[in-house]
Write a protein that holds these residues in place. Structure first.
Motif, mmCIF file in Angstrom:
data_model
loop_
_atom_site.group_PDB
_atom_site.id
_atom_site.type_symbol
_atom_site.label_atom_id
_atom_site.label_comp_id
_atom_site.label_asym_id
_atom_site.label_seq_id
_atom_site.Cartn_x
_atom_site.Cartn_y
_atom_site.Cartn_z
ATOM 1 N N ASP A 164 -2.607 -2.552 -7.300
ATOM 2 C CA ASP A 164 -1.766 -3.642 -6.781
ATOM 3 C C ASP A 164 -0.304 -3.221 -6.584
ATOM 4 O O ASP A 164 0.478 -3.976 -6.003
ATOM 5 N N VAL A 165 0.078 -2.032 -7.069
ATOM 6 C CA VAL A 165 1.468 -1.585 -6.923
ATOM 7 C C VAL A 165 1.798 -1.488 -5.433
ATOM 8 O O VAL A 165 1.109 -0.821 -4.673
ATOM 9 N N GLY A 166 2.840 -2.212 -5.046
ATOM 10 C CA GLY A 166 3.270 -2.224 -3.650
ATOM 11 C C GLY A 166 2.829 -3.458 -2.882
ATOM 12 O O GLY A 166 3.119 -3.597 -1.700
ATOM 13 N N ALA A 167 2.138 -4.385 -3.563
ATOM 14 C CA ALA A 167 1.617 -5.581 -2.897
ATOM 15 C C ALA A 167 2.720 -6.550 -2.476
ATOM 16 O O ALA A 167 2.604 -7.213 -1.449
ATOM 17 N N HIS A 168 3.787 -6.641 -3.250
ATOM 18 C CA HIS A 168 4.876 -7.573 -2.940
ATOM 19 C C HIS A 168 5.930 -6.908 -2.051
ATOM 20 O O HIS A 168 6.164 -5.709 -2.154
ATOM 21 N N LYS A 169 6.563 -7.700 -1.229
ATOM 22 C CA LYS A 169 7.620 -7.181 -0.355
ATOM 23 C C LYS A 169 8.970 -7.142 -1.055
ATOM 24 O O LYS A 169 9.845 -6.366 -0.687
ATOM 25 N N GLU A 170 9.175 -7.986 -2.065
ATOM 26 C CA GLU A 170 10.439 -8.015 -2.798
ATOM 27 C C GLU A 170 10.581 -6.746 -3.639
ATOM 28 O O GLU A 170 9.614 -6.130 -4.024
ATOM 29 N N GLY A 171 11.828 -6.417 -3.944
ATOM 30 C CA GLY A 171 12.102 -5.318 -4.861
ATOM 31 C C GLY A 171 12.173 -3.960 -4.184
ATOM 32 O O GLY A 171 11.928 -3.819 -2.991
ATOM 33 N N ALA A 172 12.521 -2.962 -4.996
ATOM 34 C CA ALA A 172 12.602 -1.586 -4.508
ATOM 35 C C ALA A 172 11.201 -1.067 -4.209
ATOM 36 O O ALA A 172 10.240 -1.419 -4.884
ATOM 37 N N SER A 173 11.113 -0.227 -3.211
ATOM 38 C CA SER A 173 9.821 0.355 -2.836
ATOM 39 C C SER A 173 9.266 1.189 -3.974
ATOM 40 O O SER A 173 10.022 1.851 -4.682
ATOM 41 N N PRO A 174 7.947 1.171 -4.147
ATOM 42 C CA PRO A 174 7.342 1.994 -5.209
ATOM 43 C C PRO A 174 7.344 3.468 -4.800
ATOM 44 O O PRO A 174 6.514 3.912 -4.023
ATOM 45 N N LYS A 175 8.306 4.212 -5.331
ATOM 46 C CA LYS A 175 8.441 5.639 -5.036
ATOM 47 C C LYS A 175 8.693 6.390 -6.327
ATOM 48 O O LYS A 175 9.340 5.877 -7.230
ATOM 49 N N THR A 176 8.222 7.624 -6.380
ATOM 50 C CA THR A 176 8.542 8.491 -7.514
ATOM 51 C C THR A 176 9.957 9.032 -7.312
ATOM 52 O O THR A 176 10.504 8.965 -6.208
ATOM 53 N N ILE A 177 10.529 9.589 -8.356
ATOM 54 C CA ILE A 177 11.857 10.191 -8.233
ATOM 55 C C ILE A 177 11.814 11.345 -7.229
ATOM 56 O O ILE A 177 12.755 11.538 -6.454
#
Length: 193
Positions: free
Chosen positions: A119-132
């Motif tokens: 489910d990681v990345g399902a929402h549009k709000e917040g910072a994009s799910p990215k690794t460092i």
């Protein structure tokens, strides 16, 4: 050539030679070096990150926070295990930047959502799910970008040398100018058994 000018030239030549000798014998630690270019800053920071991430075995948590001039604050927390994102959290703080002024109710954190696994990345709000590592790739692109006259680039690192920000803004916008690039509020190495 006049005899009166000869001693003045000799003194000048001696002074220049002495200054050159003095400057060449000063230890490098006292010499002012040219500032690093944006791409060099990112490369130096990436070296610090690779060392830290290797020690952490790819287990870390970082946050990205944004706020507005009106006091609202949004925080995204990304949890990474073995260099893979396993969780993303998003919360909102209401009130003046989390500080209650006299006569106001205390600021309140409202967890909006928590994403885990697929489910990681399902929402549009917040910072994009990215690794460092992905953020460093983005920062490298920002550092290499040729900016227009009305744009300004900012690059900074945490105390340990790891990237804190690499972004640019449009200087024609006064309040809450949108940023393009990377901004990392905190990074924590997690000890995982």
């Amino acid at each position: 050539m006049s005899l009166l000018r000869l001693p003045a030239l000799s003194i000048l030549a001696f002074t220049c030679a002495f200054a050159l000798l003095l400057c060449s014998s000063v230890p490098a630690a006292y010499c002012k070096t040219a500032p690093l270019s944006p791409t060099q800053q990112i490369a130096t920071s990436l070296t610090a990150w690779n060392k830290l991430n290797k020690q952490a075995k790819g287990n870390y948590t970082y946050t990205v926070s944004r706020s507005s001039f009106s006091g609202a604050r949004w925080t995204t927390t990304i949890i990474v295990r073995s260099n893979n994102i396993v969780e993303r959290r998003y919360e909102v703080t209401t009130g003046r930047g989390g500080i209650a002024l006299p006569g106001q109710k205390p600021a309140k954190k409202e967890p909006k959502w928590i994403e885990k696994g697929r489910d990681v990345g399902a929402h549009k709000e917040g910072a994009s799910p990215k690794t460092i590592d992905q953020l460093y790739a983005e920062a490298k692109t920002i550092a290499e970008k040729k900016l227009e006259r009305h744009m300004k680039r900012y690059i900074s690192s945490h105390k340990n040398g790891v990237l804190k920000s690499c972004f640019y803004i449009d200087t024609r916008i006064a309040d809450d100018a949108p940023t393009t690039g990377v901004r990392i509020s905190t990074i924590r190495i997690d000890r995982v058994k």
